[in-house]
Write a protein that holds these residues in place. Structure first.
Motif, mmCIF file in Angstrom:
data_model
loop_
_atom_site.group_PDB
_atom_site.id
_atom_site.type_symbol
_atom_site.label_atom_id
_atom_site.label_comp_id
_atom_site.label_asym_id
_atom_site.label_seq_id
_atom_site.Cartn_x
_atom_site.Cartn_y
_atom_site.Cartn_z
ATOM 1 N N ALA A 16 30.780 38.900 40.804
ATOM 2 C CA ALA A 16 31.000 40.264 40.316
ATOM 3 C C ALA A 16 31.800 40.224 39.014
ATOM 4 C CB ALA A 16 31.741 41.089 41.368
ATOM 5 N N ARG A 17 31.753 41.329 38.281
ATOM 6 C CA ARG A 17 32.587 41.529 37.092
ATOM 7 C C ARG A 17 33.484 42.727 37.396
ATOM 8 N NH1 ARG A 17 30.522 38.986 32.399
ATOM 9 N NH2 ARG A 17 31.738 40.437 31.141
ATOM 10 N N ALA B 299 33.387 34.987 40.140
ATOM 11 C CA ALA B 299 33.632 36.348 39.650
ATOM 12 C C ALA B 299 34.482 36.315 38.382
ATOM 13 C CB ALA B 299 34.318 37.180 40.718
ATOM 14 N N ILE B 300 34.327 37.344 37.540
ATOM 15 C CA ILE B 300 35.096 37.487 36.310
ATOM 16 C C ILE B 300 36.008 38.693 36.473
ATOM 17 C CG2 ILE B 300 34.992 37.893 33.827
ATOM 18 C CD1 ILE B 300 32.243 36.568 33.831
ATOM 19 N N GLU C 245 35.423 28.480 40.469
ATOM 20 C CA GLU C 245 34.662 28.623 39.219
ATOM 21 C C GLU C 245 34.680 30.044 38.684
ATOM 22 O OE1 GLU C 245 30.863 26.977 40.221
ATOM 23 O OE2 GLU C 245 31.604 24.913 40.113
ATOM 24 N N GLY C 246 35.723 30.797 39.040
ATOM 25 C CA GLY C 246 35.855 32.148 38.521
ATOM 26 C C GLY C 246 36.700 32.172 37.262
ATOM 27 N N SER C 247 36.832 33.356 36.684
ATOM 28 C CA SER C 247 37.641 33.552 35.486
ATOM 29 C C SER C 247 38.557 34.750 35.721
ATOM 30 C CB SER C 247 36.740 33.797 34.267
ATOM 31 O OG SER C 247 37.519 34.098 33.131
ATOM 32 N N TRP C 248 39.873 34.501 35.653
ATOM 33 C CA TRP C 248 40.859 35.566 35.833
ATOM 34 C C TRP C 248 41.653 35.711 34.549
ATOM 35 C CZ3 TRP C 248 43.622 35.429 41.258
ATOM 36 C CH2 TRP C 248 42.661 35.443 42.282
ATOM 37 N N CYS D 25 42.329 30.510 34.666
ATOM 38 C CA CYS D 25 43.286 31.602 34.788
ATOM 39 C C CYS D 25 44.072 31.718 33.488
ATOM 40 C CB CYS D 25 44.256 31.348 35.950
ATOM 41 S SG CYS D 25 43.466 31.329 37.579
ATOM 42 N N ASP D 26 44.022 32.894 32.865
ATOM 43 C CA ASP D 26 44.742 33.162 31.621
ATOM 44 C C ASP D 26 45.566 34.438 31.803
ATOM 45 O OD1 ASP D 26 43.686 31.259 29.376
ATOM 46 O OD2 ASP D 26 41.886 31.909 30.427
ATOM 47 N N GLY D 27 46.889 34.319 31.676
ATOM 48 C CA GLY D 27 47.728 35.498 31.812
ATOM 49 C C GLY D 27 47.734 36.035 33.227
ATOM 50 N N VAL D 28 47.972 35.140 34.202
ATOM 51 C CA VAL D 28 47.940 35.511 35.617
ATOM 52 C C VAL D 28 49.342 35.409 36.202
ATOM 53 C CG1 VAL D 28 47.027 34.919 37.895
ATOM 54 C CG2 VAL D 28 45.533 34.831 35.874
#
Length: 227
Positions: A50-51, A70-71, A89-92, A112-115
């Motif tokens: 999902a996005r 999921a993104i 393999e998601g992007s947070w 993970c960026d800015g989590v």
């Protein structure tokens, strides 16, 4: 003259940009969800691929929350209660996980960026080969933290406890561990670029010395050998 860079550099974390009144929306596989109050199902919630953006994931108790691939962007989790949260393999990006308890959090090969994780209890956090950049972990209790092959940059722990950290082949830059109470590190050589406190260095002096090839023995042992 340029000012010297302060190390470790702090993580660049900002609060998620959220709407004032998000609309209730069910979680669905491959869905495109924007400005919503996401409501996971009662048992298993499938949000794989999902996005989700500018949304709040409502407090819910589920056996499994699947966010594989999921993104997520500008998302807040409120008091999640899940036996398993799969985010392989998601992007947070710009995500806040606040409160709650998670049995297993799987971030294998995730980015993970800015989590920020704040006040969360996680029994097993698995992030092998993950990329963690600008991550803040505050007031958390973690059983086992697995980071083999992971890349960490500008990651900071504050008032957080971990039983064991698997650091095999981990790569780090600006990793601040001064606020982490860890009983053991699998491979202390991976902490080469990390920042720890003097108290932590004293607590782990034996394994740090062994990693450097230093033979540490007590004075009593030396006296007995001479006798």
């Amino acid at each position: 003259m340029a000012r010297p860079r302060t190390r470790p550099a702090p993580p660049r974390v900002t609060a998620p940009d959220l709407p004032p009144d998000p609309a209730p929306t069910p979680l669905a596989r491959s869905a495109d969800i924007v400005e919503a109050l996401v409501q996971p199902g009662p048992a298993e919630a499938d949000g794989a691929f999902a996005r989700i953006s500018e949304s709040v994931v409502a407090a819910a108790s589920v056996d499994r929350l699947d966010l594989t691939g999921a993104i997520l962007s500008d998302v807040r989790f409120d008091d999640p209660a899940a036996a398993s949260l799969a985010a392989r393999e998601g992007s947070w990006q710009s995500v806040l996980v606040s409160g709650g308890r998670i049995g297993t959090l799987d971030l294998t090969r995730a980015r993970c960026d800015g989590v920020e994780f704040r006040g969360v209890r996680i029994d097993y956090l698995s992030a092998p080969a993950a990329t963690l950049r600008d991550v803040l972990v505050v007031d958390c209790v973690i059983g086992t933290l697995d980071l083999p092959g992971a890349s960490l940059e500008r990651v900071r722990f504050a008032n957080t406890t971990v039983d064991e950290v698997d650091t095999r082949e981990m790569r780090a830059a600006d990793l601040d561990l001064r606020g982490l109470e860890a009983l053991a590190f699998t491979d202390v050589r991976a902490l080469r670029e990390a920042t720890i406190s003097l108290r932590q260095a004293e607590a782990h002096a034996g394994v740090l010395a062994a990693a450097l090839g230093i033979d540490v023995r007590s004075a009593d042992e030396t006296s007995r050998e001479r006798a």
